[in-house]
Design a protein around this motif. Structure first.
Motif, short mmCIF file in Angstrom:
data_model
loop_
_atom_site.label_atom_id
_atom_site.label_comp_id
_atom_site.label_asym_id
_atom_site.label_seq_id
_atom_site.Cartn_x
_atom_site.Cartn_y
_atom_site.Cartn_z
N ASP A 56 -6.53 -2.89 10.57
CA ASP A 56 -7.48 -2.78 9.45
C ASP A 56 -8.16 -1.41 9.43
N GLU A 57 -8.61 -0.98 10.60
CA GLU A 57 -9.34 0.28 10.64
C GLU A 57 -8.43 1.48 10.36
N ARG A 103 -17.85 4.27 20.44
CA ARG A 103 -17.73 3.15 19.51
C ARG A 103 -18.22 1.85 20.14
N ARG A 153 -8.79 -4.79 15.95
CA ARG A 153 -9.31 -4.08 14.78
C ARG A 153 -8.40 -2.95 14.31
N LEU A 154 -7.40 -2.63 15.11
CA LEU A 154 -6.65 -1.39 14.90
C LEU A 154 -6.01 -1.30 13.51
N THR A 205 -10.18 2.27 18.94
CA THR A 205 -10.86 1.01 18.70
C THR A 205 -10.23 -0.07 19.59
N ALA A 230 -8.03 1.50 6.64
CA ALA A 230 -9.30 1.93 6.03
C ALA A 230 -9.50 3.43 6.19
N ALA A 231 -9.05 3.97 7.33
CA ALA A 231 -9.22 5.41 7.59
C ALA A 231 -8.12 6.24 6.93
N LEU A 242 -8.17 7.69 15.87
CA LEU A 242 -8.98 6.47 15.74
C LEU A 242 -8.85 5.72 17.06
#
Lengths: 255, 255
Positions: free
Chosen positions: B216-217, B244, B213-214, B209, B220-221, B207
């Motif tokens: 949360d993302e 991205r 945002r790291l 980003t 989420a991932a 991932l």
């Protein structure tokens, strides 16, 4: 859409000994058509690439060297001919090797790039000294830093020292006196420190002492590039350091 | 005088794929009598050690595990019997592996120790992202740091961020929200950042980003341990990051 049949492998040759190459690196070499060889890589590596045409493109700091732009053009030209180009770099290609610029240029030219990791000389230096880089009684990490900066400025030694991490300083031998002096603005002069020249090769030479004595002793011992300078509490675990500390103590006691 | 005929090899198994072992590691495994295997090492490694009795001694953070003292006794006992004990560790044995304590204990017991270096997962993570850890347009170094400290305190994130080096954070997934928040006291929230889970193995997940945002993302991932968190300008060279950023820009433009 990518129509280029060839590719470039950025291959980490490790610190010196051929047997510190990875199995993946050996496979990539075996299938290489073109081998671009760095000064810092062991020249014996060509024995693992029997089918490759070998091109030497050393760029040792300060010496006469093959311009970066020319190396880029070579890689792209041969890859576009459908060949497997292996670009050999000392240590791990992703640490201080200008791989970032090479990857960006190859990506721009739509040339497929593989990266094969390897052992960086800082790790080999620690193995030579018989120590962990991050003994947990001493620190929570290690910082790999180059003393040779793009704009010829100095790294922020105070900020680096303030992290409490072990410092593994690459390309620092030409300014070892000034950088150890800068570090002593923050770190005590009795902080354990070492120089390992040609780490991970049969020519390896080691010196384990204190930060305050490092520059003078390294010069006296005739140590030079390529070498890694290690600084921090974890370095004090080296057997050489322990032996020296004991002998220094004995000497002081006798005096 | 050393009368112990056996020895211990501390062997770096690399990040996952067997072919990221070094040639030297493969040789040591081939001659192993006893193999002590870590949870983080690829279990297929036993195929390279056909003569070895395999003992599993995983110690994954927070889980039930073989006590360190018992592992030490095992290594010493077998080495004193004249056997070649290979202690396998994930990544490079000299980074965050408690090798420091093991070396010290073996040295104390006069057991000969060999160290075989390998590829640490932070390097494999960078290879997966297709970036240099130290692109010279962005930084002069990289700091490998563990978020999992001996006394359960936090590393000094402000001091680490102040170095301007790329940060490669190990064992940080269980506290990714708090550590990214701490880093944002010093670094802008749009600092490029990434998580690479199972770097250098067929199960690798990535991932790329921004620092803001790291956490949360990553949640989420569904990303979890073992993973390396990478933070710094050099990470922005990742193709995923570029894709991205372009897509986010497009989205903002369309909105």
């Amino acid at each position: 859409m990518n129509t280029i049949k060839g590719k470039v492998t950025l291959l980490s040759a490790g610190p010196g000994d051929i047997d510190l190459l990875t199995l993946r690196a050996a496979k990539a070499l075996a299938s290489a058509d073109i081998l671009l060889l760095d000064d810092l890589a062991n020249a014996d590596i060509v024995t693992l690439a029997p089918h490759a045409r070998v091109i030497r493109v050393g760029k040792r700091g300060g010496c006469k060297s093959t311009p970066q732009a020319f190396i880029q053009r070579l890689m792209q030209r041969y890859a576009k001919k459908g060949l497997h180009v292996v670009r050999v770099k000392g240590g791990d290609a992703l640490l201080f090797g200008r791989a970032g610029e090479e990857i960006a240029a190859l990506r721009e030219a739509h040339v497929p790039v593989d990266i094969v990791n390897g052992v960086s000389s800082g790790f080999a230096a620690a193995a030579g000294l018989g120590i962990s880089l991050t003994h947990r009684d001493h620190c929570q990490g290690v910082t790999f830093v180059t003393a040779h900066m793009q704009d010829h400025s100095q790294p922020d030694w105070a900020a680096l020292a303030a992290t409490g991490t072990t410092l593994a300083i690459y390309m620092g031998m030409s300014r070892i006196a000034s950088l150890t002096a800068s570090l002593m603005d923050t770190l005590p002069s009795n902080t354990p420190a070492a120089v390992v020249q040609n780490a991970g090769s049969p020519q390896e030479k080691r010196l384990a002492t204190t930060l305050g004595r490092l520059a003078d002793e390294a010069v006296a011992a005739g140590l030079g590039s390529p070498a890694v300078i290690l600084v921090g509490g974890a370095i004090g675990e080296a057997a050489e350091f322990a032996a020296r500390a004991a002998s220094a103590k004995g000497f002081a006691h006798a005096a």
